[in-house]
Design an enzyme around this catalytic site. Structure first.
Site, PDB file in Angstrom:
ATOM      1  CB  THR A  62      -5.563  -0.562   6.684  1.00 20.95           C
ATOM      2  OG1 THR A  62      -4.695  -0.134   5.857  1.00 20.95           O
ATOM      3  CG2 THR A  62      -5.320  -0.195   8.051  1.00 20.95           C
ATOM      4  NE  ARG A  94      -6.307   2.091  -4.121  1.00 20.87           N
ATOM      5  CZ  ARG A  94      -6.690   1.688  -5.254  1.00 20.87           C
ATOM      6  NH1 ARG A  94      -6.634   0.324  -5.537  1.00 20.87           N
ATOM      7  NH2 ARG A  94      -7.063   2.622  -6.273  1.00 20.87           N
ATOM      8  CE  LYS A  95      -6.580  -8.052  -2.717  1.00 21.62           C
ATOM      9  NZ  LYS A  95      -6.889  -7.611  -1.226  1.00 21.62           N
TER      10      LYS A  95
END
Ligand code: BMP
Length: 252
Positions: A62, A94-95
């Site tokens: 996601t 999310r990095k």
């Protein structure tokens, strides 16, 4: 030069982290090495995609901050139910790319409360070894190399990033377009059977290339699946392509 790779069974014996074990167990049980990237922008699309592709994937990736109508109760609770029903893990891409204290706040606070639901997350390692300490209840996939044209993840950057990736106990593997040592898991995005790029810098390879040449463990497919007219059929075909390419790469 191509040489035989470690099998999922062999890796399962050697990995330490519980999330690595789960991923490998699901891969073997479903005969799938597919992670679907759910880059859709509404809760309804996210849940519909998860329901369709869920049985065929090891994880759903996601970008939770692109969901325009995000509500924890409405978005995450049903997504968690689907992940249990169809036996896939949740990977939040999310990095993270900040100092440890800020990453911890981004991980645990705000509206998304990633710590409460993600099985594993992606993080840059640009903040250094200790910036990853806060992710101690999930697995971390370190961004070692990116798939886009002109990325700054040069070989010297990747070499330094790999040192953190291999030594931090929270890290289960790396995202990369190059091979990485066998003791960790390799996740490769930029996989598409129909296109070679997207006109915005993305560069695509085939499942065959990433398993045979890079010895990837998991392919990450976004638009090849969720933009398809029939996402379930597309997921099945990426799953089969990926699994067959993996089996072939064992025999080289
Ligand atoms: P697509 O298959 O539609 O190009 O999507 C690829 C997905 O993988 C996107 O969610 C993107 O953020 C992610 N990704 C990538 O493409 N390249 C990288 O190097 C790292 C990524 O996480």
């Amino acid at each position: 030069e191509d040489k035989a790779r470690a099998s999922y069974e062999q890796k399962l014996k050697n990995v330490q982290h519980s999330v690595s074990k789960k991923l490998l167990e699901i891969a073997l049980a479903k005969k799938s090495n597919l992670i679907a990237s759910a880059d859709v922008t509404t809760t309804q699309e996210l849940l519909a995609l998860a329901e369709k592709v869920g049985p065929h994937i090891v994880a759903l990736k996601t970008h939770i901050d692109i969901i325009s109508d995000f509500e924890y109760e409405k978005t995450i609770i049903p997504l968690k139910e689907l992940s249990a029903k169809h036996q896939f893990l949740l990977m939040e891409d999310r990095k993270f790319a900040d100092i440890g204290n800020t990453q911890e706040l981004q991980f645990k606070s705000g509206v998304f409360k990633i710590t409460d639901w993600a099985d594993f997350v992606t993080s840059q390692v640009i903040g250094g070894f200790e910036s990853l300490d806060c992710f101690n209840n999930v697995g971390v996939v370190a961004i070692v190399g990116m798939s886009s044209k002109g990325t700054l993840t040069t070989s010297s950057y990747r070499e330094e990033a790999l040192k953190i990736t291999l030594s931090h106990p929270n890290v289960i593997g790396g995202v990369s377009q190059s091979s990485i040592p066998e003791e960790i898991l390799l996740f490769t995005p930029g996989v598409n059977l129909a296109d070679s790029g997207d006109g915005k810098g993305q560069q695509y390879n085939t499942p065959e290339y990433v398993f045979k040449t890079l010895h990837s463990d998991f392919i990450i497919v976004g638009r090849g699946i969720y933009k398809s007219n029939n996402p379930e059929e597309a997921a099945i075909s990426y799953k089969n392509e990926g699994w067959n390419a993996y089996i072939k790469s064992l025999k080289i």
